[in-house]
Every structure is written in C-alpha cells, then in structure tokens.
Design a protein around this motif. Structure first.
Motif, PDB file in Angstrom:
ATOM      1  N   PRO A  49       0.791  -1.233   0.000  1.00 47.53           N
ATOM      2  CA  PRO A  49       0.000   0.000   0.000  1.00 47.53           C
ATOM      3  C   PRO A  49       0.827   1.289   0.000  1.00 47.53           C
ATOM      4  CG  PRO A  49      -0.136  -1.102   2.129  1.00 47.53           C
ATOM      5  CD  PRO A  49       0.576  -2.032   1.201  1.00 47.53           C
ATOM      6  N   ASN A  50       2.133   1.194   0.248  1.00 36.94           N
ATOM      7  CA  ASN A  50       2.970   2.392   0.273  1.00 36.94           C
ATOM      8  C   ASN A  50       4.023   2.388  -0.836  1.00 36.94           C
ATOM      9  OD1 ASN A  50       2.449   1.922   3.587  1.00 36.94           O
ATOM     10  ND2 ASN A  50       1.934   3.896   2.693  1.00 36.94           N
ATOM     11  N   ILE A  51       3.774   1.626  -1.898  1.00 39.34           N
ATOM     12  CA  ILE A  51       4.648   1.617  -3.070  1.00 39.34           C
ATOM     13  C   ILE A  51       3.770   1.848  -4.299  1.00 39.34           C
ATOM     14  CG2 ILE A  51       6.208   0.245  -4.509  1.00 39.34           C
ATOM     15  CD1 ILE A  51       7.121  -1.195  -1.958  1.00 39.34           C
ATOM     16  N   ILE A  52       4.183   2.789  -5.144  1.00 41.76           N
ATOM     17  CA  ILE A  52       3.418   3.108  -6.352  1.00 41.76           C
ATOM     18  C   ILE A  52       3.292   1.856  -7.222  1.00 41.76           C
ATOM     19  CG2 ILE A  52       3.441   4.425  -8.513  1.00 41.76           C
ATOM     20  CD1 ILE A  52       4.713   6.728  -6.974  1.00 41.76           C
ATOM     21  N   ARG A  53       2.067   1.585  -7.668  1.00 42.35           N
ATOM     22  CA  ARG A  53       1.797   0.405  -8.499  1.00 42.35           C
ATOM     23  C   ARG A  53       2.053   0.698  -9.972  1.00 42.35           C
ATOM     24  NH1 ARG A  53      -4.137  -0.471  -6.377  1.00 42.35           N
ATOM     25  NH2 ARG A  53      -4.000   1.704  -6.911  1.00 42.35           N
ATOM     26  N   VAL A  54       2.679  -0.250 -10.645  1.00 43.18           N
ATOM     27  CA  VAL A  54       2.895  -0.176 -12.088  1.00 43.18           C
ATOM     28  C   VAL A  54       1.768  -0.946 -12.759  1.00 43.18           C
ATOM     29  CG1 VAL A  54       4.382  -0.950 -13.971  1.00 43.18           C
ATOM     30  CG2 VAL A  54       5.388   0.108 -11.950  1.00 43.18           C
ATOM     31  N   TYR A  55       1.222  -0.372 -13.846  1.00 36.28           N
ATOM     32  CA  TYR A  55       0.113  -1.009 -14.549  1.00 36.28           C
ATOM     33  C   TYR A  55       0.514  -1.660 -15.863  1.00 36.28           C
ATOM     34  CZ  TYR A  55      -2.853   1.804 -11.403  1.00 36.28           C
ATOM     35  OH  TYR A  55      -3.452   2.386 -10.315  1.00 36.28           O
ATOM     36  N   ASP A  56       1.323  -0.989 -16.660  1.00 31.92           N
ATOM     37  CA  ASP A  56       1.586  -1.471 -18.011  1.00 31.92           C
ATOM     38  C   ASP A  56       2.963  -0.985 -18.468  1.00 31.92           C
ATOM     39  OD1 ASP A  56       1.087  -2.712 -20.436  1.00 31.92           O
ATOM     40  OD2 ASP A  56      -0.379  -1.242 -21.131  1.00 31.92           O
ATOM     41  N   ILE A  57       3.513  -1.621 -19.480  1.00 28.55           N
ATOM     42  CA  ILE A  57       4.795  -1.239 -20.067  1.00 28.55           C
ATOM     43  C   ILE A  57       4.690  -1.406 -21.572  1.00 28.55           C
ATOM     44  CG2 ILE A  57       5.737  -3.556 -19.747  1.00 28.55           C
ATOM     45  CD1 ILE A  57       8.523  -2.278 -19.444  1.00 28.55           C
ATOM     46  N   GLY A  58       5.449  -0.588 -22.288  1.00 24.83           N
ATOM     47  CA  GLY A  58       5.447  -0.705 -23.743  1.00 24.83           C
ATOM     48  C   GLY A  58       6.547   0.134 -24.364  1.00 24.83           C
ATOM     49  N   VAL A  59       6.539   0.148 -25.688  1.00 25.90           N
ATOM     50  CA  VAL A  59       7.482   0.951 -26.462  1.00 25.90           C
ATOM     51  C   VAL A  59       6.688   1.634 -27.560  1.00 25.90           C
ATOM     52  CG1 VAL A  59       9.527   0.908 -27.952  1.00 25.90           C
ATOM     53  CG2 VAL A  59       9.376  -0.651 -25.997  1.00 25.90           C
ATOM     54  N   PHE A 105       6.179   3.300 -19.258  1.00 26.09           N
ATOM     55  CA  PHE A 105       5.314   2.488 -18.407  1.00 26.09           C
ATOM     56  C   PHE A 105       4.280   3.385 -17.762  1.00 26.09           C
ATOM     57  CE2 PHE A 105       8.856   3.532 -15.537  1.00 26.09           C
ATOM     58  CZ  PHE A 105       8.243   3.856 -14.337  1.00 26.09           C
ATOM     59  N   THR A 106       3.128   2.780 -17.443  1.00 23.79           N
ATOM     60  CA  THR A 106       2.091   3.515 -16.732  1.00 23.79           C
ATOM     61  C   THR A 106       2.055   3.028 -15.295  1.00 23.79           C
ATOM     62  OG1 THR A 106       0.345   1.980 -17.398  1.00 23.79           O
ATOM     63  CG2 THR A 106       0.668   3.948 -18.771  1.00 23.79           C
ATOM     64  N   MET A 107       1.630   3.940 -14.433  1.00 29.03           N
ATOM     65  CA  MET A 107       1.577   3.643 -13.007  1.00 29.03           C
ATOM     66  C   MET A 107       0.465   4.459 -12.367  1.00 29.03           C
ATOM     67  SD  MET A 107       5.019   5.633 -11.876  1.00 29.03           S
ATOM     68  CE  MET A 107       5.466   7.083 -12.803  1.00 29.03           C
ATOM     69  N   GLU A 108       0.243   4.139 -11.124  1.00 28.44           N
ATOM     70  CA  GLU A 108      -0.741   4.831 -10.299  1.00 28.44           C
ATOM     71  C   GLU A 108      -0.470   6.335 -10.324  1.00 28.44           C
ATOM     72  OE1 GLU A 108      -2.052   4.302  -5.615  1.00 28.44           O
ATOM     73  OE2 GLU A 108      -0.406   3.131  -6.432  1.00 28.44           O
ATOM     74  N   LEU A 109      -1.517   7.107 -10.557  1.00 26.83           N
ATOM     75  CA  LEU A 109      -1.405   8.563 -10.523  1.00 26.83           C
ATOM     76  C   LEU A 109      -1.573   9.035  -9.086  1.00 26.83           C
ATOM     77  CD1 LEU A 109      -1.167  11.210 -12.171  1.00 26.83           C
ATOM     78  CD2 LEU A 109      -3.670  11.217 -12.246  1.00 26.83           C
ATOM     79  N   THR A 110      -0.639   9.838  -8.629  1.00 23.71           N
ATOM     80  CA  THR A 110      -0.706  10.348  -7.259  1.00 23.71           C
ATOM     81  C   THR A 110      -1.293  11.757  -7.259  1.00 23.71           C
ATOM     82  OG1 THR A 110       1.498  11.340  -7.271  1.00 23.71           O
ATOM     83  CG2 THR A 110       1.357   8.994  -6.708  1.00 23.71           C
ATOM     84  N   SER A 111      -1.290  12.392  -6.115  1.00 26.70           N
ATOM     85  CA  SER A 111      -1.820  13.748  -5.988  1.00 26.70           C
ATOM     86  C   SER A 111      -0.893  14.801  -6.575  1.00 26.70           C
ATOM     87  CB  SER A 111      -2.060  14.073  -4.513  1.00 26.70           C
ATOM     88  OG  SER A 111      -0.803  14.186  -3.849  1.00 26.70           O
ATOM     89  N   ARG A 112       0.282  14.386  -7.044  1.00 25.69           N
ATOM     90  CA  ARG A 112       1.340  15.259  -7.572  1.00 25.69           C
ATOM     91  C   ARG A 112       2.139  15.949  -6.471  1.00 25.69           C
ATOM     92  NH1 ARG A 112      -0.786  18.584 -12.764  1.00 25.69           N
ATOM     93  NH2 ARG A 112      -2.044  16.956 -13.688  1.00 25.69           N
TER      94      ARG A 112
END
Length: 182
Positions: A54-64, A71-78
């Motif tokens: 719960p305290n590590i940003i999650r990765v969703y996808d990877i590509g080129v 790669f895409t990951m969890e969007l935070t509050s910035r």
C-alpha cells in the motif's frame, strides 16, 4: 500533460482508454535513448511491477512507442513528502506514522531482496487518499549482490555510483557495491 521529471524520465498525466482511467505515464527522455539508461528504466519497471504494497506506487503497463520505452503507473496527488512537510504542521505522532509507513515499504522491498538506494522525500509521493507512496526504483540494487560482491569495486556496473547526494543509501559506500543484474 507533463507533471514531473527525473534524471532519465519524464512523467505525464494521461488517460488510459483501455481501462478508462487517468494514470501517470513515465517515458525515458529522448536525449537518453542509449543502452545504459534504457536498462535502468526497464529495470525500474521490472522491480516495481512485482511489488504489491500500500505504500509503493503500483505499475500497470509497459510498452514501447516510436522506439521509446514507457510504463504507466498509479497517478498520485502530484505532491511529495517534501511538499507535505513544507505545507503542513505535522505533529510528532503524525511524523512517526509517516516514518513507519515508509519503513514498512522499505522492509517489504528488503524482504524481496531489493534496496531502494535513493530514498528521499522527493521520491515519496502523496496518494489520492493521503497515503505515502514510495517510487523511483531506477537505481535499486539486490541485497544478495552486496553479500556476494566483488570486493575490488565500489561502483555500479557502469563505473560510477548513482543517487542524490545526502540521500544515497549507505550500502553504496561499501566495497563491492553492485546494481541488480540486467
């Protein structure tokens, strides 16, 4: 929309049409499209995508796309822990709670044989529910490699130590420091 930038990547807020959600997309900088930086970038994805904490940003996808890895990951509050510390008057108990959350994330990584190596407030984001999220695993290293290291070197496989001065992991000071294998 560009929302952040690191040493080798730029982060954008994008809309994932397949999953119908807004995510963060990390893309290696065009000026750094060499083998060394691409390996660091892909290693970060491989390490982080295996984490479920719960305290590590999650990765969703990877590509080129167009020869550029992303790669895409969890969007935070910035916001980062740096922002939180500057903007809020935190009680000692709240500071200890935040510290405990980060320790739990680091312990989780260590149990999976991973050292972060650049733990600093700027690499700790604030999630949309206010939770701390540890990210930027680009220079992570294997704990086992430290124990089995070639004692003739105190550098990465590329011949230099990486990280943010003042925040680099003390493990990098030991002879035999090595990064995760590629």
């Amino acid at each position: 929309e560009s929302i952040a930038e690191g040493a080798i990547k730029r982060i954008y807020q994008v809309y994932d049409t397949h999953c119908a959600r807004t995510v963060a997309l990390a893309r290696i900088k065009h000026t750094l499209l060499d083998l060394e930086h691409s390996i660091d970038f892909i290693r970060e994805v491989q390490i982080t995508s295996g984490f479920e904490h719960p305290n590590i940003i999650r990765v969703y996808d990877i590509g080129v796309s167009d020869g550029v890895p992303w790669f895409t990951m969890e969007l935070t509050s910035r916001k980062t822990l740096t922002n939180k510390i500057k903007e809020e008057r935190l009680s000692l108990n709240r500071k200890l709670d935040l510290f405990t959350d980060i320790c739990a994330a680091i312990q989780y990584a260590h149990e999976r044989d991973v050292l972060h190596l650049d733990l600093k407030p700027e690499n700790i984001s604030i999630g949309k529910q206010g939770q701390l999220l540890l990210g930027d695993w680009g220079i992570a290293s294997s704990i086992a490699q430290h124990a089995e290291a070639d004692l003739s070197k105190a550098q990465t496989q590329y011949g230099y130590i990486k990280g943010s001065p003042g925040f680099m992991a003390p493990e990098q000071a030991f002879e035999g420091y090595k990064k995760l294998p590629t």
